[in-house]
Design an enzyme around this catalytic site. Structure first.
Site, PDB file in Angstrom:
ATOM      1  N   ARG A  21       0.779  -1.132   0.063  1.00  0.00           N
ATOM      2  CA  ARG A  21       0.073   0.056  -0.028  1.00  0.00           C
ATOM      3  C   ARG A  21       0.916   1.292   0.119  1.00  0.00           C
ATOM      4  O   ARG A  21       0.581   2.383  -0.654  1.00  0.00           O
ATOM      5  CB  ARG A  21      -0.937   0.058   1.163  1.00  0.00           C
ATOM      6  CG  ARG A  21      -1.772  -1.069   1.069  1.00  0.00           C
ATOM      7  CD  ARG A  21      -2.774  -1.068   2.185  1.00  0.00           C
ATOM      8  NE  ARG A  21      -2.015  -1.520   3.484  1.00  0.00           N
ATOM      9  CZ  ARG A  21      -2.321  -1.170   4.766  1.00  0.00           C
ATOM     10  NH1 ARG A  21      -3.350  -0.301   4.984  1.00  0.00           N
ATOM     11  NH2 ARG A  21      -1.639  -1.462   5.731  1.00  0.00           N
ATOM     12  N   ASN A  39      -6.005  -2.862   2.021  1.00  0.00           N
ATOM     13  CA  ASN A  39      -6.064  -4.216   2.333  1.00  0.00           C
ATOM     14  C   ASN A  39      -7.576  -4.650   2.447  1.00  0.00           C
ATOM     15  O   ASN A  39      -8.352  -4.092   2.839  1.00  0.00           O
ATOM     16  CB  ASN A  39      -5.211  -4.496   3.567  1.00  0.00           C
ATOM     17  CG  ASN A  39      -4.022  -4.439   3.590  1.00  0.00           C
ATOM     18  OD1 ASN A  39      -3.358  -4.437   2.347  1.00  0.00           O
ATOM     19  ND2 ASN A  39      -3.286  -4.517   4.464  1.00  0.00           N
TER      20      ASN A  39
END
Length: 93
Positions: A21, A39
């Site tokens: 990320r 996520n």
């Protein structure tokens, strides 16, 4: 004129716990893309990204090249544009 698109992408593979990320956020902002990444509880990563199609392709290439990230498959589809969106960020879970 370059085509601006928005894509919804699900990444499968070893994509959580490997900096995916934050690496995505960094590279997307370098490419002046907008959107978000998060996520999912099943171990996948979800992303919405907007910008020039060629820059989105560059982002995906960088993710595939990252040493710690192992993408085994992606699901991608185009979405309506989000006018006025600023920056790319990590969000959610």
């Amino acid at each position: 004129m370059t085509d601006i698109v928005r894509k919804h992408i699900i990444f499968h593979g070893s994509v959580q716990g490997v900096g995916f990320r934050y690496y995505s956020e960094h590279k997307a902002n370098q490419l002046r893309l907008t959107g978000w990444v998060k996520n999912l509880y099943n171990g996948d990563v979800e992303m919405e990204v907007q910008g020039r199609d060629s820059d989105i392709d560059r982002l995906l290439a960088r993710l595939y090249e990252a040493r710690s990230i192992r993408i085994t498959d992606i699901e991608a589809r185009r979405m309506p544009l989000q006018p006025g969106e600023k920056g790319f960020r990590v969000t959610g879970y």
